[in-house]
Design a protein around this motif. Structure first.
Motif, short mmCIF file in Angstrom:
data_model
loop_
_atom_site.label_atom_id
_atom_site.label_comp_id
_atom_site.label_asym_id
_atom_site.label_seq_id
_atom_site.Cartn_x
_atom_site.Cartn_y
_atom_site.Cartn_z
N GLU A 1 -13.80 42.13 -58.91
CA GLU A 1 -14.45 41.72 -57.66
C GLU A 1 -14.30 42.81 -56.61
O GLU A 1 -13.21 43.36 -56.44
CB GLU A 1 -13.81 40.44 -57.11
N PRO A 2 -15.38 43.13 -55.91
CA PRO A 2 -15.26 44.13 -54.85
C PRO A 2 -14.38 43.61 -53.70
O PRO A 2 -14.42 42.42 -53.38
CB PRO A 2 -16.70 44.34 -54.37
N ALA A 3 -13.58 44.49 -53.15
CA ALA A 3 -12.71 44.14 -52.02
C ALA A 3 -12.74 45.30 -51.05
O ALA A 3 -12.70 46.46 -51.45
CB ALA A 3 -11.29 43.86 -52.49
N GLU A 4 -12.82 44.99 -49.78
CA GLU A 4 -12.95 46.05 -48.77
C GLU A 4 -11.61 46.75 -48.52
O GLU A 4 -10.55 46.22 -48.79
CB GLU A 4 -13.51 45.51 -47.46
N SER A 5 -11.75 47.96 -48.01
CA SER A 5 -10.61 48.73 -47.54
C SER A 5 -10.78 48.93 -46.04
O SER A 5 -11.89 48.86 -45.53
CB SER A 5 -10.54 50.08 -48.24
N MET A 6 -9.67 49.19 -45.36
CA MET A 6 -9.71 49.42 -43.92
C MET A 6 -8.93 50.68 -43.60
O MET A 6 -7.97 51.00 -44.29
CB MET A 6 -9.12 48.23 -43.18
N LEU A 7 -9.35 51.35 -42.55
CA LEU A 7 -8.62 52.52 -42.06
C LEU A 7 -8.38 52.30 -40.57
O LEU A 7 -9.32 52.15 -39.79
CB LEU A 7 -9.42 53.80 -42.29
N LEU A 8 -7.11 52.25 -40.19
CA LEU A 8 -6.73 52.03 -38.79
C LEU A 8 -6.08 53.29 -38.24
O LEU A 8 -5.24 53.90 -38.90
CB LEU A 8 -5.74 50.88 -38.68
N ARG A 9 -6.46 53.67 -37.03
CA ARG A 9 -5.84 54.81 -36.35
C ARG A 9 -5.15 54.28 -35.10
O ARG A 9 -5.69 53.41 -34.41
CB ARG A 9 -6.92 55.83 -35.98
N GLU A 10 -3.98 54.81 -34.80
CA GLU A 10 -3.27 54.37 -33.60
C GLU A 10 -4.18 54.54 -32.39
O GLU A 10 -4.85 55.56 -32.24
CB GLU A 10 -1.99 55.18 -33.40
N ILE A 11 -4.18 53.55 -31.52
CA ILE A 11 -5.08 53.57 -30.37
C ILE A 11 -4.83 54.79 -29.48
O ILE A 11 -5.77 55.38 -28.95
CB ILE A 11 -5.01 52.25 -29.56
N GLY A 12 -3.59 55.21 -29.36
CA GLY A 12 -3.28 56.38 -28.53
C GLY A 12 -3.80 57.68 -29.12
O GLY A 12 -3.90 58.68 -28.42
N ASP A 13 -4.14 57.67 -30.41
CA ASP A 13 -4.64 58.86 -31.09
C ASP A 13 -6.13 58.73 -31.42
O ASP A 13 -6.68 59.50 -32.19
CB ASP A 13 -3.84 59.07 -32.38
N THR A 14 -6.78 57.74 -30.84
CA THR A 14 -8.20 57.48 -31.11
C THR A 14 -9.06 58.11 -30.02
O THR A 14 -8.77 57.96 -28.83
CB THR A 14 -8.46 55.96 -31.16
#
Length: 120
Positions: free
Chosen positions: A90-103
């Protein structure tokens, strides 16, 4: 940045998967691609979450994804194959999070009331 990959484990293999993760966590970190830190494999519990579990990795730059793609460590490849063997198709999503202070934040300029872009 945190790279979170969701997955579902095949029916009847949950306990085996749990034991495999516990046994191989040190190897996952030891044989990880340059620039990557293993932060753990987690199960969604009590009905929270879109899938059965997620693995979390940390990296610093987008170029670390190239290092992941090009990583040819034999143990790393075997671990990846073993991991995939536990999962459903089954397909499952991936996520990429960046620290807000480094965005990098890009916002439209705020216009003074009564002025359009032409009259500024």
């Amino acid at each position: 940045m945190l790279y979170i990959t969701n997955f579902n484990v095949k029916e009847g293999r949950q306990k085996e998967f749990q034991m495999w993760v516990k046994k191989t966590e040190d190897l996952l970190q030891k044989h990880a691609p340059r620039g990557w830190t293993y932060r753990g494999t987690y199960a969604y519990v009590l009905g929270f979450g879109p899938h059965g579990g997620a693995s979390i990795w940390e990296c610093k730059t987008y170029s670390d994804f190239d290092a992941w793609r090009e990583h040819n460590d034999e143990t790393w490849i075997r671990l990846g194959e073993d991991f995939q063997d536990f999962l459903t198709n089954e397909p499952a999503e991936s996520m990429l999070l960046r620290e807000i202070g480094d965005t990098k934040i890009i916002e439209k300029p705020v216009m003074e009331e009564g002025k359009s872009r032409r009259t500024r």
